[in-house]
Design a protein around this motif. Sequence first.
Motif, PDB file in Angstrom:
ATOM      1  N   LYS A  60       0.810  -1.213   0.000  1.00  0.00           N
ATOM      2  CA  LYS A  60       0.000   0.000   0.000  1.00  0.00           C
ATOM      3  C   LYS A  60       0.846   1.266   0.000  1.00  0.00           C
ATOM      4  O   LYS A  60       0.311   2.361  -0.062  1.00  0.00           O
ATOM      5  CB  LYS A  60      -0.904   0.019   1.224  1.00  0.00           C
ATOM      6  CG  LYS A  60      -1.880  -1.125   1.276  1.00  0.00           C
ATOM      7  CD  LYS A  60      -2.704  -1.072   2.541  1.00  0.00           C
ATOM      8  CE  LYS A  60      -3.600  -2.280   2.649  1.00  0.00           C
ATOM      9  NZ  LYS A  60      -4.343  -2.293   3.904  1.00  0.00           N
ATOM     10  N   ASP A  63       0.463   3.874  -2.992  1.00  0.00           N
ATOM     11  CA  ASP A  63      -0.816   4.583  -2.930  1.00  0.00           C
ATOM     12  C   ASP A  63      -0.806   5.636  -1.823  1.00  0.00           C
ATOM     13  O   ASP A  63      -1.291   6.760  -2.015  1.00  0.00           O
ATOM     14  CB  ASP A  63      -1.961   3.596  -2.696  1.00  0.00           C
ATOM     15  CG  ASP A  63      -2.079   2.580  -3.830  1.00  0.00           C
ATOM     16  OD1 ASP A  63      -1.706   2.916  -4.967  1.00  0.00           O
ATOM     17  OD2 ASP A  63      -2.537   1.450  -3.547  1.00  0.00           O
ATOM     18  N   LEU A  64      -0.258   5.269  -0.651  1.00  0.00           N
ATOM     19  CA  LEU A  64      -0.188   6.239   0.445  1.00  0.00           C
ATOM     20  C   LEU A  64       0.761   7.386   0.119  1.00  0.00           C
ATOM     21  O   LEU A  64       0.514   8.531   0.500  1.00  0.00           O
ATOM     22  CB  LEU A  64       0.233   5.536   1.732  1.00  0.00           C
ATOM     23  CG  LEU A  64      -0.807   4.604   2.342  1.00  0.00           C
ATOM     24  CD1 LEU A  64      -0.213   3.848   3.519  1.00  0.00           C
ATOM     25  CD2 LEU A  64      -2.034   5.367   2.766  1.00  0.00           C
ATOM     26  N   GLN A  65       1.854   7.104  -0.612  1.00  0.00           N
ATOM     27  CA  GLN A  65       2.763   8.178  -1.013  1.00  0.00           C
ATOM     28  C   GLN A  65       2.057   9.163  -1.923  1.00  0.00           C
ATOM     29  O   GLN A  65       2.194  10.382  -1.761  1.00  0.00           O
ATOM     30  CB  GLN A  65       3.995   7.596  -1.717  1.00  0.00           C
ATOM     31  CG  GLN A  65       4.994   6.982  -0.776  1.00  0.00           C
ATOM     32  CD  GLN A  65       6.160   6.350  -1.520  1.00  0.00           C
ATOM     33  OE1 GLN A  65       6.042   6.012  -2.696  1.00  0.00           O
ATOM     34  NE2 GLN A  65       7.266   6.171  -0.827  1.00  0.00           N
ATOM     35  N   PHE A  68      -0.446  11.246   0.301  1.00  0.00           N
ATOM     36  CA  PHE A  68       0.130  12.227   1.208  1.00  0.00           C
ATOM     37  C   PHE A  68       0.964  13.288   0.495  1.00  0.00           C
ATOM     38  O   PHE A  68       1.221  14.344   1.054  1.00  0.00           O
ATOM     39  CB  PHE A  68       0.984  11.537   2.276  1.00  0.00           C
ATOM     40  CG  PHE A  68       0.170  10.910   3.365  1.00  0.00           C
ATOM     41  CD1 PHE A  68      -0.486  11.691   4.285  1.00  0.00           C
ATOM     42  CD2 PHE A  68       0.058   9.539   3.458  1.00  0.00           C
ATOM     43  CE1 PHE A  68      -1.242  11.123   5.295  1.00  0.00           C
ATOM     44  CE2 PHE A  68      -0.696   8.958   4.458  1.00  0.00           C
ATOM     45  CZ  PHE A  68      -1.356   9.751   5.373  1.00  0.00           C
ATOM     46  N   ARG A  80      -5.945  12.845   6.475  1.00  0.00           N
ATOM     47  CA  ARG A  80      -6.918  11.750   6.488  1.00  0.00           C
ATOM     48  C   ARG A  80      -8.293  12.173   6.973  1.00  0.00           C
ATOM     49  O   ARG A  80      -9.148  11.334   7.220  1.00  0.00           O
ATOM     50  CB  ARG A  80      -6.397  10.599   7.330  1.00  0.00           C
ATOM     51  CG  ARG A  80      -5.329   9.827   6.616  1.00  0.00           C
ATOM     52  CD  ARG A  80      -5.130   8.499   7.246  1.00  0.00           C
ATOM     53  NE  ARG A  80      -4.223   7.685   6.457  1.00  0.00           N
ATOM     54  CZ  ARG A  80      -3.838   6.489   6.802  1.00  0.00           C
ATOM     55  NH1 ARG A  80      -4.263   5.960   7.918  1.00  0.00           N
ATOM     56  NH2 ARG A  80      -3.022   5.807   6.045  1.00  0.00           N
TER      57      ARG A  80
END
Length: 115
Positions: A60, A63-65, A68, A80
């Motif tokens: 994941k 996707d998180l990079q 953010f 978030r």
Amino acid sequence: MYYKFSGFTQKLTGAAPTAAYNPQGLKLSLPAESPTMIFATPTKLVSEAGSTVEYLGTNKVPDLQKFFQTSDGVPVHLKRGYPDRLLYRTTMALTVGGVVYCLVALYIAAQPKKK
């Protein structure tokens, strides 16, 4: 010359090299067995073939990079949404409350005792 600490006189005394390197009667011993791992649950499944590895989850991180690193004007610690805002506001309220409590306690401590 080699020295070691004498437990009887509480001073350094002359000693042989082996006594200096093994103080207070400690002797060389065999290394202890390594302890068993407590949290040794596998994070990946190994098939019977032994050469292929199947991971339990998907990666994941990319996707998180992307999420953010978007430049939308929102600070990273609030990206978030509602849960982050709630934690941030709770932290700020507790910080301000703690500062006020400390100032009141200092004011009370600075007052002379009444007889």
